[in-house]
Design an enzyme around this catalytic site. Sequence first.
Site, PDB file in Angstrom:
ATOM      1  NE  ARG A  60     -48.405  43.802  -2.226  1.00  0.00           N
ATOM      2  CZ  ARG A  60     -47.248  44.464  -2.310  1.00  0.00           C
ATOM      3  NH1 ARG A  60     -47.229  45.792  -2.325  1.00  0.00           N
ATOM      4  NH2 ARG A  60     -46.112  43.817  -2.377  1.00  0.00           N
ATOM      5  CE  LYS A  61     -46.907  49.220   5.211  1.00  0.00           C
ATOM      6  NZ  LYS A  61     -46.825  50.512   5.952  1.00  0.00           N
ATOM      7  CB  THR A  62     -50.964  40.403   5.123  1.00  0.00           C
ATOM      8  OG1 THR A  62     -50.296  40.054   3.905  1.00  0.00           O
ATOM      9  CG2 THR A  62     -52.114  41.342   4.811  1.00  0.00           C
TER      10      THR A  62
END
Length: 279
Positions: free
Chosen positions: A127-129
């Site tokens: 989820r590191k977007t």
Amino acid sequence: MNLMKYQIIEFLKNTLSEDIGRGDLARSLIKKSAKAKVIAKSEGVVAGIEYIKYFSELGDIRFDFYFNDSDLYKKGDVIFEVYGDAKDLLSIERSMLNILQHASGIASNAYEFVKLTNNKIKMLDTRKTRPNLRIFEKYAASCGGVTNHRLGLDDCLMLKDTHLALFNSIDEAIKTARENIPFTTKIEVEAENIDMAIEAMKAGADIVMCDNMDFEDIKEVVEYRNKNHKGVFLEASGNVTLENIEKYIKTGIDAISSGAIIHQATFKDFSMKMKGWKW
């Protein structure tokens, strides 16, 4: 209109609104039709075509695509041609290229990770977007062969250290979760050491993430799982790089997740060459 198409068109509208602002100042200067080629200036994996094609619904333009998303390309390849009102082509040029460059950069980076796994293990994104770009960036990662991990907090329950700090034990956290979330939802526990991983398996976790563990410890967790909880899926994460991925594979883990697939990707280089003619 299907949901994916609707989401993409809204994404494109917002992208154009950001760039055009109160109006493209060049539009009043041009009264021509035009043809343009988008040419690769490096090699990699194409991504973003699924988005770009819908520009045709927002302006007087049409496309001929020579590559599909997930295709490999090389320097000098013509990725697609675009035709139509020159005003519309010029108004979408930067947005269109940004989408292609950004998505292809992620897909190409993802492909390098997947290639090293040699299909021995699942490669997952995280989820590191960038804010408001998650669906777009995860789509690009999938074009490179990566399997998408959670899209959001409503997609599988992951009990991280920040969650576990609010409970007396992993067992208590999982029991509380089972009583409150849909019965179809899987639970993943982030484990920082061997003891936490074993406790999570005993407590009924569906997935255990070995977070920032050294390789020997991950091997022990895998061995314990294989003997005692064969149904548990094991994931490793933390500072995964192209240089050390082989060491993770050798532990026997089921999957590796890496935020670097997306947040360390760099734009690929493409250019648009245009030719116009009068109406």
